[in-house]
Enzyme design. Sequence first.
Site, PDB file in Angstrom:
ATOM      1  N   LYS A 153       0.894  -1.411  -0.060  1.00 22.32           N
ATOM      2  CA  LYS A 153      -0.032  -0.116   0.031  1.00 22.32           C
ATOM      3  C   LYS A 153       0.828   1.195   0.139  1.00 22.32           C
ATOM      4  O   LYS A 153       0.657   2.155  -0.782  1.00 22.32           O
ATOM      5  CB  LYS A 153      -0.909  -0.057   1.186  1.00 22.32           C
ATOM      6  CG  LYS A 153      -1.597   1.360   1.462  1.00 22.32           C
ATOM      7  CD  LYS A 153      -2.548   1.712   0.182  1.00 22.32           C
ATOM      8  CE  LYS A 153      -3.449   2.925   0.426  1.00 22.32           C
ATOM      9  NZ  LYS A 153      -4.134   3.423  -0.594  1.00 22.32           N
ATOM     10  N   CYS A 171      -2.735  10.914   2.666  1.00 18.94           N
ATOM     11  CA  CYS A 171      -2.180   9.592   2.171  1.00 18.94           C
ATOM     12  C   CYS A 171      -0.909   9.581   1.438  1.00 18.94           C
ATOM     13  O   CYS A 171       0.435   9.400   2.190  1.00 18.94           O
ATOM     14  CB  CYS A 171      -3.074   9.001   1.128  1.00 18.94           C
ATOM     15  SG  CYS A 171      -4.639   8.283   1.611  1.00 18.94           S
TER      16      CYS A 171
END
Length: 449
Positions: free
Chosen positions: A222, A276
């Site tokens: 990720k 993010c």
Amino acid sequence: MLADLLRRGELVVAVYGLGYVGMALSAAWALAGARVIGVDIDSGKVERLNNGVVEYVEKDVVDVLTHAIRSGRFTATTDGVVASIRSHVKIVAVPVFLKKSATAIDVDFSALTSAAKSIGAGLKKGDLVIVESSVPPGTTEEVVRPVLEGASGLVAEEDFYLAYSPERVMVGHALKDIVENYPKVVAGVGPRSAEEAAELYRQVAKRGVLVLESTREAEFEKLLEGVYRDVNIAVANEMAKLANALGISFRRAREAANSQPYSHVHKPGSGVGGNCIPVYPYFLMWTAAKYGVDLPLTRTARFINEKQPEEVAFAALRAMLKHGVNPAAAKIAILGLAFRGDVDDTRGSPTYDIIATLLKVGIKPEQITVHDPYVKQDMLLTRWGIALTQDLESAVKGADVVIISTDHSAYRIKASVLLSLMNSQVVVDARGVLTPDANIYSIDSGRWP
């Protein structure tokens, strides 16, 4: 298997954290036929959801959850222990925060461990816990597992299942990302956990499931996605600077470069925002430091992108001076507060850093107006004393300078529309969204102050 309960419409899923990701996950599981319990510490949000008020930027999420609330298949609560007792599957989508100072990087796991304690207090044999929060590699095994086992007295992989499956969504089409657009990455703390989670997600994700060998591998995957984008954007920002110095169009050069299948050059911009991409490099650098590994490319890319809002602010100041506009008296309109186009998410927005730079050099708060079609109020702007409006014409009318910081669709207009309302001819397009015009400075046009 738990997937059998889902197929019969009997599975109960508790989603911990009802932010942008948690809301989309709740909708995805409701759409798949599960009963969903949403858990959040915000009592106001919980009350509004239970009253049928679903606040979200995506219509499909609103529609799915509204129907689920009316049919009694979605409820919200602040009590994570009760939600754990009543559910078979517990999905964790709470944030893991970065604590960054001038001298150190640290990670704040408090929200994650708090959710894990609540889950552990209600955990039963045969339950499945899936961590979906973006975390440093090793977190599921080293942080979450001990808390769950300590609170429950149960053992992962023997008594209950524990898996990691990173959220891979972009707000604006998050539900479609989960259900339609991408395969779901899954890994377990052991083979039984991996298979339970994978079989469940095969009922949700139409693009299938990629099972990795360990939760550490899936956690790393990720972050790798985000770091790739951060480095690519840094390259674009750096090369756009050179293209502008050469007086050539980075936009055209980029399009030509990307016609070759091995080139995927991103767009330059005002900076990199959100919770993010700007955070993931630090998660990896924090992890790398524990193993004595240096990540100079990752660190340099982050530095370039963190400096970009300052570059935009100083470009606007140079443009003012070039056109004889006094910065100390200029009316400045900044278009876009959200960190990305067509969403209302302002977390880590480059616009804040553009404003901070302008204030630092002496621009007064009353000189600045911020426009955003999606953001109705903002505490930081209020604290600064800066006006926020959703009326584009009133923001731009009489302005001496317009800075475009966000690529909202509303700004994809002819430059002449803005110029006709302005007091001068200084438009600094830091996202390359305006229809090209000789009167504007666009970051990717070869014309940048």
